[in-house]
Design an enzyme around this catalytic site. Structure first.
Site, PDB file in Angstrom:
ATOM      1  N   LYS A  80     -98.348  15.180  12.714  1.00  0.00           N
ATOM      2  CA  LYS A  80     -99.092  15.285  13.974  1.00  0.00           C
ATOM      3  C   LYS A  80    -100.363  14.435  13.945  1.00  0.00           C
ATOM      4  O   LYS A  80    -100.630  13.697  14.883  1.00  0.00           O
ATOM      5  CB  LYS A  80     -99.505  16.738  14.271  1.00  0.00           C
ATOM      6  N   ARG A  84    -101.725  27.159  18.869  1.00  0.00           N
ATOM      7  CA  ARG A  84    -100.880  27.514  17.735  1.00  0.00           C
ATOM      8  C   ARG A  84    -100.331  28.929  17.876  1.00  0.00           C
ATOM      9  O   ARG A  84     -99.610  29.381  17.004  1.00  0.00           O
ATOM     10  CB  ARG A  84    -101.729  27.463  16.464  1.00  0.00           C
ATOM     11  N   ARG A 118    -106.536  17.881   0.775  1.00  0.00           N
ATOM     12  CA  ARG A 118    -106.958  19.126   1.422  1.00  0.00           C
ATOM     13  C   ARG A 118    -106.677  20.351   0.557  1.00  0.00           C
ATOM     14  O   ARG A 118    -105.640  20.436  -0.070  1.00  0.00           O
ATOM     15  CB  ARG A 118    -106.226  19.281   2.769  1.00  0.00           C
TER      16      ARG A 118
HETATM   17  P1  AMP Z   1    -104.300  21.576  10.603  1.00  0.00           P
HETATM   18  O1  AMP Z   1    -105.254  20.510  10.206  1.00  0.00           O
HETATM   19  O2  AMP Z   1    -103.885  21.487  12.048  1.00  0.00           O
HETATM   20  O3  AMP Z   1    -103.116  21.695   9.675  1.00  0.00           O
HETATM   21  O4  AMP Z   1    -105.097  22.975  10.483  1.00  0.00           O
HETATM   22  C1  AMP Z   1    -105.579  23.418   9.228  1.00  0.00           C
HETATM   23  C2  AMP Z   1    -105.905  24.910   9.264  1.00  0.00           C
HETATM   24  O5  AMP Z   1    -106.912  25.166  10.270  1.00  0.00           O
HETATM   25  C3  AMP Z   1    -104.755  25.828   9.675  1.00  0.00           C
HETATM   26  O6  AMP Z   1    -103.911  26.149   8.573  1.00  0.00           O
HETATM   27  C4  AMP Z   1    -105.509  27.038  10.201  1.00  0.00           C
HETATM   28  O7  AMP Z   1    -106.053  27.807   9.147  1.00  0.00           O
HETATM   29  C5  AMP Z   1    -106.671  26.395  10.937  1.00  0.00           C
HETATM   30  N1  AMP Z   1    -106.332  26.089  12.353  1.00  0.00           N
HETATM   31  C6  AMP Z   1    -106.251  24.861  12.942  1.00  0.00           C
HETATM   32  N2  AMP Z   1    -105.920  24.963  14.232  1.00  0.00           N
HETATM   33  C7  AMP Z   1    -105.786  26.287  14.483  1.00  0.00           C
HETATM   34  C8  AMP Z   1    -105.417  27.043  15.627  1.00  0.00           C
HETATM   35  N3  AMP Z   1    -105.129  26.438  16.791  1.00  0.00           N
HETATM   36  N4  AMP Z   1    -105.379  28.398  15.525  1.00  0.00           N
HETATM   37  C9  AMP Z   1    -105.666  29.020  14.360  1.00  0.00           C
HETATM   38  N5  AMP Z   1    -105.985  28.382  13.233  1.00  0.00           N
HETATM   39  C10 AMP Z   1    -106.045  27.020  13.273  1.00  0.00           C
END
Ligand code: AMP
Length: 209
Positions: free
Chosen positions: A13, A88, A155
């Protein structure tokens, strides 16, 4: 153009969103990037999000919804945006719709990038990002130049264990937003396996369709 990219962790993404926003000239709004910035800055929001994120759990809806609804009100998002990682959960999708409706706006398209679970752990464990440019590499599939290797970031939640939790959360909490947008008639699907350039072309084709 107001669009959303949906997909499991490691679906690409972030990589694809960075390319699409250049093409469509809209801001890339990544909830994960915003939360990681808040953690780094040590803000109240960051303190609330940190533990959830490290364990691969979702940050509570009320925290994330407030953050994103504020962000899309900014002037640079007036003509459109690319949301990456939000919504999400179904309550997040409903809150976004309500906010857009109140502003007499609507989503144009929601694209799901589909990648089988079996590929996700390897993609995430090998993922590295460059804090200076934001470029995302993969040690095997898109190796970074040797001279920048030492500054690359892995990360905290890109471990095999956290990815397994994040993938399970995706199926339990995020996949239910797919029928929600399907019913609205704005859902498109793209095969996320293959060369990143080909996937970008597939995305552009379905978005313009
Ligand atoms: P990502 O970079 O999109 O993989 O997001 C990393 C982490 O941030 C996720 O595993 C969640 O812990 C948190 N996170 C990001 N976006 C959301 C969301 N829309 N709702 C809840 N937690 C989120």
């Amino acid at each position: 153009m107001r669009m959303i990219l949906v997909g499991p962790p490691g679906a690409g993404k972030g990589t694809q969103a960075a390319r699409l926003v250049e093409q469509f000239r809209i801001p890339h709004i990544s909830s994960g990037d915003m939360l990681r910035a808040a953690v780094k800055e040590g803000t109240q929001l960051g303190l609330e999000a940190d533990q959830h994120m490290k364990q691969g759990h979702l940050v509570p809806d009320e925290v994330v919804i407030g953050m994103i609804l504020e962000r899309i009100k900014k002037p640079d998002a007036a003509q459109g945006f690319m949301l990456d990682g939000f919504p999400r959960t179904r309550p997040q999708a409903v809150a976004l719709d309500a906010a857009l409706e109140a502003a007499h706006q609507a989503l144009d398209v929601v694209v799901v990038i589909e990648v089988p679970d079996a590929l996700l752990v390897e993609r995430a464990v090998g993922r590295r990002s460059d804090p200076q440019t934001g470029t995302i590499y993969h040690l095997k599939y898109n190796p970074p130049p040797k001279e920048i290797e030492s500054r690359l970031i892995h990360r905290d939640d890109d471990t095999a264990e956290a990815v397994a939790t994040r993938t399970a959360k995706y199926h339990a909490d995020t996949a239910p937003i797919i029928p929600y947008y399907l019913e609205k008639g704005i859902l498109k699907r793209v095969d996320g396996v293959g060369n990143p350039d080909d996937i970008t072309q597939r995305l552009i084709a379905v978005i313009n369709d």
